[in-house]
Motif scaffolding. Structure first.
Motif, PDB file in Angstrom:
ATOM      1  N   TRP A  87      -9.722 -11.530  -8.838  1.00 35.93           N
ATOM      2  CA  TRP A  87      -8.978 -10.931  -7.384  1.00 35.93           C
ATOM      3  C   TRP A  87      -9.076  -9.569  -7.103  1.00 35.93           C
ATOM      4  O   TRP A  87      -9.094  -8.798  -7.982  1.00 35.93           O
ATOM      5  N   LEU A  88      -8.968  -9.339  -5.966  1.00 36.18           N
ATOM      6  CA  LEU A  88      -8.673  -8.092  -5.155  1.00 36.18           C
ATOM      7  C   LEU A  88      -7.446  -8.091  -4.643  1.00 36.18           C
ATOM      8  O   LEU A  88      -7.455  -8.989  -3.445  1.00 36.18           O
ATOM      9  N   ASN A  89      -6.444  -7.366  -4.734  1.00 29.53           N
ATOM     10  CA  ASN A  89      -5.278  -7.390  -3.967  1.00 29.53           C
ATOM     11  C   ASN A  89      -4.904  -5.834  -3.742  1.00 29.53           C
ATOM     12  O   ASN A  89      -4.747  -4.902  -4.588  1.00 29.53           O
ATOM     13  N   LEU A  90      -4.721  -5.559  -2.350  1.00 34.36           N
ATOM     14  CA  LEU A  90      -4.727  -4.192  -1.899  1.00 34.36           C
ATOM     15  C   LEU A  90      -3.445  -4.107  -0.808  1.00 34.36           C
ATOM     16  O   LEU A  90      -3.498  -5.151   0.082  1.00 34.36           O
ATOM     17  N   PHE A  91      -2.637  -3.300  -0.926  1.00 35.40           N
ATOM     18  CA  PHE A  91      -1.884  -2.540  -0.080  1.00 35.40           C
ATOM     19  C   PHE A  91      -2.509  -1.552   0.973  1.00 35.40           C
ATOM     20  O   PHE A  91      -2.722  -0.597   0.471  1.00 35.40           O
ATOM     21  N   VAL A 109       3.401  -6.576   6.048  1.00 34.97           N
ATOM     22  CA  VAL A 109       4.594  -6.511   5.470  1.00 34.97           C
ATOM     23  C   VAL A 109       5.406  -5.188   5.910  1.00 34.97           C
ATOM     24  O   VAL A 109       4.672  -4.286   5.810  1.00 34.97           O
ATOM     25  N   LYS A 110       6.737  -5.260   5.954  1.00 37.76           N
ATOM     26  CA  LYS A 110       7.545  -4.056   6.119  1.00 37.76           C
ATOM     27  C   LYS A 110       7.732  -3.472   4.857  1.00 37.76           C
ATOM     28  O   LYS A 110       8.575  -4.378   4.003  1.00 37.76           O
ATOM     29  N   THR A 111       7.748  -2.323   4.690  1.00 35.14           N
ATOM     30  CA  THR A 111       7.860  -1.598   3.334  1.00 35.14           C
ATOM     31  C   THR A 111       9.445  -1.615   3.083  1.00 35.14           C
ATOM     32  O   THR A 111       9.797  -1.497   1.943  1.00 35.14           O
ATOM     33  N   VAL A 129       2.466  -2.155   6.235  1.00 35.62           N
ATOM     34  CA  VAL A 129       1.304  -1.998   5.263  1.00 35.62           C
ATOM     35  C   VAL A 129       0.991  -3.622   5.463  1.00 35.62           C
ATOM     36  O   VAL A 129       1.376  -4.583   5.749  1.00 35.62           O
ATOM     37  N   PHE A 130      -0.569  -3.762   5.197  1.00 41.67           N
ATOM     38  CA  PHE A 130      -1.169  -4.769   5.178  1.00 41.67           C
ATOM     39  C   PHE A 130      -1.550  -5.311   3.757  1.00 41.67           C
ATOM     40  O   PHE A 130      -2.228  -4.592   3.140  1.00 41.67           O
TER      41      PHE A 130
END
Length: 270
Positions: A131-135, A167-169, A185-186
């Motif tokens: 998996w790749l997960n990035l903010f 999402v709200k940081t 951020v996404f």
């Protein structure tokens, strides 16, 4: 022998505040052909908080390339029901593509179970999942994701889903949790499945993850560490800067035997 003066805390009781539980969910699936319009609407609905749940995906377009799916839900208990006109007001999805469905709350929360059962039935559930997960910074999401989507194929994902939602940081309260320094951020996630589960396929996916991580890092982004991105100690130091020294100090104090997450190598040779 010297007396052991270390102290350990054990929780034996906790009080959890309860809230009323709704019984139903009205689920909206809205399709977009333009990335910027899609992300703009996502930001609008998390800012005014008109829905209880918001997610987004890149989905394969039959004509080639990708479309964008906004999935949102409003929770309720009859006889009170959601107002569709208010919920959909000012949203710029492609008209005529929307799908609206009422479900029980349980069926909504358990909606992935049929997909998991299908993947098990065709024998790919046990395959590796690099998996790749990035903010991704909100200010860079359209250019970054647009560039990725321009060359990304279903084969690159192993038919795994591609998530994209804001999402709200301010929702993140932990001081060492690393996200871009922006209000919104996404999360961009390519939930890859290695099909076939060959070493060459896995290596290519891992290399692609690393390349996309570096591109996002250079834009001020971070990885969300539930992923498969090759990381070195130098990477971890960069990831946690400027809280790295505090983190190492806390690790030495509270986990001197390195029992927690040793396999990630965050604190190797610290």
């Amino acid at each position: 022998m010297g007396q052991n003066t270390s102290r350990r805390s054990v929780f034996v009781q906790a009080t959890v505040k309860l809230i009323p539980a709704t019984t139903n969910a009205r689920v909206f699936q809205l399709y977009y052909d333009d990335l910027a319009t899609f992300t703009n609407d996502q930001c609008e609905i998390i800012n005014d908080e008109r829905f209880n749940y918001v997610e987004g995906q890149l989905v394969s377009n039959n004509a080639g390339g990708w479309r964008y799916l906004l999935e949102a839900a409003s929770f309720y208990s009859p006889p009170s029901i959601p107002n569709n006109d208010l919920l959909l007001a000012d949203l710029n999805y492609t008209r005529g593509t929307e799908q609206i469905e009422d479900k029980t709350k349980f069926d909504f929360l358990n909606r992935l179970a049929p997909t998991v059962a299908f993947l098990k039935s065709i024998g790919v559930w046990s395959n590796p999942h690099p998996w790749l997960n990035l903010f991704v910074p909100g200010s860079a999401v359209n250019s970054f994701v647009g560039e990725v989507a321009a060359t990304l194929t279903l084969a690159d994902t192993g038919l795994g889903p591609i998530l994209l939602y804001p999402v709200k940081t301010k929702r993140f309260g932990l001081p060492n949790f690393r996200v871009p320094n922006e209000k919104v951020v996404f999360l961009f996630a390519i939930l890859r499945t290695a099909v076939p589960p060959d070493d060459s396929v896995i290596t290519k996916m891992l290399n692609d993850n690393r390349r996309l991580f570096e591109q996002n890092r250079d834009l001020g982004g971070y990885k969300y560490s539930v992923d498969a991105i090759p990381f070195s100690k130098k990477d971890w130091q960069q990831h946690f800067h400027p809280v790295w020294r505090n983190l190492v100090s806390a690790k030495r104090r509270y986990d001197p035997d390195n029992l927690l997450t040793p396999s990630q190598g965050i604190f190797a040779n610290c």
